[in-house]
Design a protein around this motif. Structure first.
Motif, PDB file in Angstrom:
ATOM      1  N   VAL A  62       0.787  -1.302  -0.053  1.00  0.00           N
ATOM      2  CA  VAL A  62      -0.136   0.024   0.108  1.00  0.00           C
ATOM      3  C   VAL A  62       0.932   1.459   0.009  1.00  0.00           C
ATOM      4  CG1 VAL A  62      -1.566   1.542   1.502  1.00  0.00           C
ATOM      5  CG2 VAL A  62      -2.149  -0.957   1.122  1.00  0.00           C
ATOM      6  N   VAL A  63       1.748   1.296   0.780  1.00  0.00           N
ATOM      7  CA  VAL A  63       2.811   2.448   0.975  1.00  0.00           C
ATOM      8  C   VAL A  63       3.585   2.727  -0.328  1.00  0.00           C
ATOM      9  CG1 VAL A  63       4.633   3.266   2.239  1.00  0.00           C
ATOM     10  CG2 VAL A  63       2.853   2.602   3.593  1.00  0.00           C
ATOM     11  N   GLU A  64       4.045   1.515  -1.010  1.00  0.00           N
ATOM     12  CA  GLU A  64       4.854   1.847  -2.339  1.00  0.00           C
ATOM     13  C   GLU A  64       3.763   2.163  -3.457  1.00  0.00           C
ATOM     14  OE1 GLU A  64       6.919  -1.943  -2.565  1.00  0.00           O
ATOM     15  OE2 GLU A  64       8.473  -1.218  -1.146  1.00  0.00           O
ATOM     16  N   ALA A  65       2.576   1.766  -3.400  1.00  0.00           N
ATOM     17  CA  ALA A  65       1.703   2.249  -4.381  1.00  0.00           C
ATOM     18  C   ALA A  65       1.465   3.782  -4.162  1.00  0.00           C
ATOM     19  CB  ALA A  65       0.335   1.317  -4.394  1.00  0.00           C
ATOM     20  N   ASN A  66       1.250   4.028  -3.000  1.00  0.00           N
ATOM     21  CA  ASN A  66       1.172   5.800  -2.759  1.00  0.00           C
ATOM     22  C   ASN A  66       2.071   6.164  -1.544  1.00  0.00           C
ATOM     23  OD1 ASN A  66      -0.025   8.220  -2.557  1.00  0.00           O
ATOM     24  ND2 ASN A  66      -1.900   7.683  -2.046  1.00  0.00           N
ATOM     25  N   PRO A  67       3.282   6.430  -1.819  1.00  0.00           N
ATOM     26  CA  PRO A  67       4.261   6.834  -0.540  1.00  0.00           C
ATOM     27  C   PRO A  67       3.602   8.171   0.079  1.00  0.00           C
ATOM     28  CG  PRO A  67       5.157   7.104  -2.811  1.00  0.00           C
ATOM     29  CD  PRO A  67       3.789   6.649  -3.042  1.00  0.00           C
ATOM     30  N   SER A  68       2.869   8.922  -0.632  1.00  0.00           N
ATOM     31  CA  SER A  68       2.274  10.174   0.168  1.00  0.00           C
ATOM     32  C   SER A  68       1.121  10.010   0.985  1.00  0.00           C
ATOM     33  CB  SER A  68       2.364  11.146  -0.838  1.00  0.00           C
ATOM     34  OG  SER A  68       1.165  10.848  -1.823  1.00  0.00           O
ATOM     35  N   GLU A  69       0.533   8.865   1.133  1.00  0.00           N
ATOM     36  CA  GLU A  69      -0.499   8.669   2.199  1.00  0.00           C
ATOM     37  C   GLU A  69      -0.090   8.877   3.589  1.00  0.00           C
ATOM     38  OE1 GLU A  69      -4.251   5.493   2.370  1.00  0.00           O
ATOM     39  OE2 GLU A  69      -2.311   5.044   1.128  1.00  0.00           O
ATOM     40  N   GLU A  98      -4.500   8.332   7.231  1.00  0.00           N
ATOM     41  CA  GLU A  98      -5.247   7.353   6.408  1.00  0.00           C
ATOM     42  C   GLU A  98      -5.044   5.940   6.228  1.00  0.00           C
ATOM     43  OE1 GLU A  98      -3.952   9.486   2.939  1.00  0.00           O
ATOM     44  OE2 GLU A  98      -5.346  11.171   3.036  1.00  0.00           O
ATOM     45  N   ARG A 119      -7.446   2.834   6.926  1.00  0.00           N
ATOM     46  CA  ARG A 119      -7.695   1.917   6.282  1.00  0.00           C
ATOM     47  C   ARG A 119      -7.441   0.279   7.167  1.00  0.00           C
ATOM     48  NH1 ARG A 119      -4.954   1.276   0.450  1.00  0.00           N
ATOM     49  NH2 ARG A 119      -5.603   3.298   0.482  1.00  0.00           N
ATOM     50  N   SER A 172       4.843  18.361   0.710  1.00  0.00           N
ATOM     51  CA  SER A 172       4.449  16.875   0.844  1.00  0.00           C
ATOM     52  C   SER A 172       5.292  15.678   1.346  1.00  0.00           C
ATOM     53  CB  SER A 172       3.749  16.312  -0.409  1.00  0.00           C
ATOM     54  OG  SER A 172       4.730  16.185  -1.339  1.00  0.00           O
ATOM     55  N   GLN A 230       6.593  11.741   2.268  1.00  0.00           N
ATOM     56  CA  GLN A 230       6.418  10.323   1.562  1.00  0.00           C
ATOM     57  C   GLN A 230       6.918   9.430   2.536  1.00  0.00           C
ATOM     58  OE1 GLN A 230       8.124  10.301  -2.378  1.00  0.00           O
ATOM     59  NE2 GLN A 230       8.649  12.286  -2.165  1.00  0.00           N
TER      60      GLN A 230
END
Length: 186
Positions: free
Chosen positions: A75-82, A86, A90, A163, A165
């Motif tokens: 999940v983190v590698e798919a969207n590192p700025s989450e 959040e 999840r 931002s 990440q």
């Protein structure tokens, strides 16, 4: 005397119909003073009354975490700025739990690096050519001593956040162009 043996005696006394206070007095008379605490005996009698005659201790400590490190890493590698908030929402866990799991998989929070401008290839070429021509002009005709400069004080408040990440420790953050210092007119 071991705890399991004491619990067997508690169960025996419970099945005989003795109350908790009398059981603790009986055990303390036979074995030694303060071997059986009345509160402990009451707690075991409550358990026996509910039909649970298991004499082992209940598991203690924190419950196992519901977070799968491999899934969190994906999940983190798919969207590192989450954000951690959040990610916690999840996974339905607390934010400190997410932070400890991120630390366990080797992720650290890094801010984007500001770069002055985002230049296209054409802009880079123009700047390079201009610099080369100024250096060659300086060799033939020194002109830098004739340039007059002055300083102007001004301030622009731009409350933009950089931002962040989640990246590996040795991974470099992405570059983000700085926002324009001049505000656009409406």
């Amino acid at each position: 005397m071991g705890k399991t043996k004491m619990r067997v005696i508690f169960e025996y006394e419970f099945r005989r119909g003795t109350n908790a206070a009398q059981t603790s007095r009986n055990v303390n008379e036979v074995f030694d003073k303060d071997v059986a605490n009345e509160r402990t005996v009451r707690r075991w009698f409550i358990k026996f009354r509910s039909g649970d005659f298991d004499l082992q201790n209940e598991p203690r400590g924190r419950p196992e975490s519901k977070v799968d490190n491999n899934q969190l890493k994906a999940v983190v590698e798919a969207n590192p700025s989450e954000t951690t908030r959040e990610l916690a929402a999840r996974s339905e866990v607390t934010i400190p739990t997410i932070i400890s799991h991120l630390k366990a998989i080797g992720k650290v929070k890094k801010l984007d690096r500001w770069v002055p401008h985002e230049l296209s290839e054409r802009h880079r070429r123009n700047r390079f050519e201009t610099c080369c021509s100024l250096v060659s002009r300086l060799k033939g005709d020194p002109f830098l001593h004739r340039i007059v400069t002055c300083d102007e004080k001004w301030m622009l408040f731009d409350n933009r956040k950089r931002s962040a990440q989640w990246l590996d420790k040795d991974e470099a953050p992405k570059h983000t162009p700085k926002p324009s210092i001049h505000q656009k007119k409406n």
